[in-house]
Design a protein around this motif. Structure first.
Motif, mmCIF file in Angstrom:
data_model
loop_
_atom_site.group_PDB
_atom_site.id
_atom_site.type_symbol
_atom_site.label_atom_id
_atom_site.label_comp_id
_atom_site.label_asym_id
_atom_site.label_seq_id
_atom_site.Cartn_x
_atom_site.Cartn_y
_atom_site.Cartn_z
ATOM 1 N N PHE A 1 -37.200 -82.958 47.212
ATOM 2 C CA PHE A 1 -35.963 -83.466 47.795
ATOM 3 C C PHE A 1 -34.871 -83.566 46.735
ATOM 4 C CE2 PHE A 1 -33.136 -87.022 48.673
ATOM 5 C CZ PHE A 1 -32.737 -86.797 49.982
ATOM 6 N N GLU B 1 -32.359 -87.172 54.475
ATOM 7 C CA GLU B 1 -31.926 -85.808 54.797
ATOM 8 C C GLU B 1 -30.763 -85.834 55.787
ATOM 9 O OE1 GLU B 1 -32.660 -82.874 53.758
ATOM 10 O OE2 GLU B 1 -34.643 -82.908 52.825
ATOM 11 N N GLU C 1 -37.743 -89.738 53.449
ATOM 12 C CA GLU C 1 -37.001 -88.525 53.108
ATOM 13 C C GLU C 1 -36.250 -87.996 54.329
ATOM 14 O OE1 GLU C 1 -39.918 -85.866 51.342
ATOM 15 O OE2 GLU C 1 -40.915 -87.689 50.652
ATOM 16 N N HIS D 1 -43.046 -84.425 47.282
ATOM 17 C CA HIS D 1 -41.987 -84.167 48.252
ATOM 18 C C HIS D 1 -40.672 -84.795 47.793
ATOM 19 C CE1 HIS D 1 -44.910 -82.414 50.872
ATOM 20 N NE2 HIS D 1 -45.597 -83.529 50.972
#
Length: 301
Positions: free
Chosen positions: A7, A94, A90, A3
């Motif tokens: 990202f 974000e 994350e 992930h």
């Protein structure tokens, strides 16, 4: 880590606002020692992708000690002045970066690895599991469900737990119901499966996984099965190979596969795939690598 790779790739245009540095602990002293350790991860959960950001060696363990790292992976956020902000996620990062348009994010999500846990879910449950794992909305076209003779409460005879791409997760869950999906500007939409397949080309993650499974099934094995059920057989070889073994959902729906059917047979130093095909053949079954899992499916007529 997959992930985090996603990202980093998604926010390539924002690279002036952040950077990711990966530190490897002292179990590897040099990159020559590190490379073999990375190979299984690249071939497996990272979907054939090496880490796209810089990797630094903590050969003395000093960095891990000074930052108080107790578990791996741990993600720490350091501000532009070099001050430690604390642990980050994350989701937190974000919010600090420009949002990715749905028109870009949704198609990309299809080939991203997600962790799914299907234990004979309803269609609604399967859609919800994928939506939460992929972080994209998954909705169903009511007319498509009606045409396929399905409802949101229709049970899907599918048991699989592991990391596969969003695309494969949906194909495994929807195909036995005569359903498919397509990306839209708002998310993923469940639709009726086309009568004529548009094509059989594999995505890159599916292709890499198929190659890995083929190599694993060629490895020699010795075993003895004394009246184990098909479900127990799938669970056994899933543990031994670290690949997902799944009883074909369509076969289970049609009655061609009963998870409680008992299996007997043995192999002595022969390729695992060939040995299992030989043992399953008299039951009208065979192995098939599809959708990033090993399917125990009915023999094709």
């Amino acid at each position: 880590m997959p992930h985090l790779i996603d990202f980093y790739e998604d926010h390539a245009a924002d690279r002036d606002k952040f950077e990711i540095l990966a530190f490897h602990d002292a179990t590897a002293k040099t990159f020559a020692e590190l490379d073999p350790k990375m190979e299984p991860h690249i071939k497996g959960p990272w979907g054939g992708r090496p880490l796209p950001f810089p990797i630094l060696m903590d050969s003395t363990g000093e960095t891990v000690e000074k930052y108080g790292i107790r578990a791996f992976p741990t993600m720490l956020l350091i501000d532009p002045d070099g001050k430690l902000v604390g642990e980050a996620t994350e989701e937190y990062l974000e919010k600090k970066l420009p949002p990715i348009p749905a028109s870009v994010r949704v198609p990309r999500s299809l080939d991203r690895n997600v962790t799914v846990y299907f234990q004979d879910p309803t269609l609604a449950q399967a859609m919800d599991i994928v939506a939460k794992a992929a972080k994209v909305p998954v909705k169903a076209d009511p007319e498509a469900l009606k045409a396929a003779g399905a409802t949101l409460e229709t049970k899907i005879p599918l048991q699989v737990a592991g990391m596969i791409s969003t695309r494969s997760a949906l194909e495994l869950a929807l195909d036995p119901l005569g359903l498919s999906f397509k990306p839209t500007d708002e998310g993923l939409l469940v639709i009726q499966k086309p009568r004529v397949a548009a094509g059989t080309a594999l995505s890159k993650p599916q292709e890499a996984c198929a190659k890995r499974i083929a190599e694993r099934l060629k490895q020699k094995a010795s075993f003895k099965l004394e009246g184990v059920t098909l479900q127990a057989l799938a669970e056994r070889f899933e543990q031994e190979t670290m690949e997902n073994f799944v009883l074909d959902p369509a076969g289970r729906m049609s009655g061609a596969i009963d998870p409680k059917t008992t299996v007997r047979g043995e192999a002595r130093d022969e390729p695992l795939g060939a040995a299992l095909d030989r043992i399953l053949g008299p039951l009208g079954l065979r192995l098939e690598a599809r959708d990033e899992v090993v399917i125990i499916a009915p023999l094709r007529k």
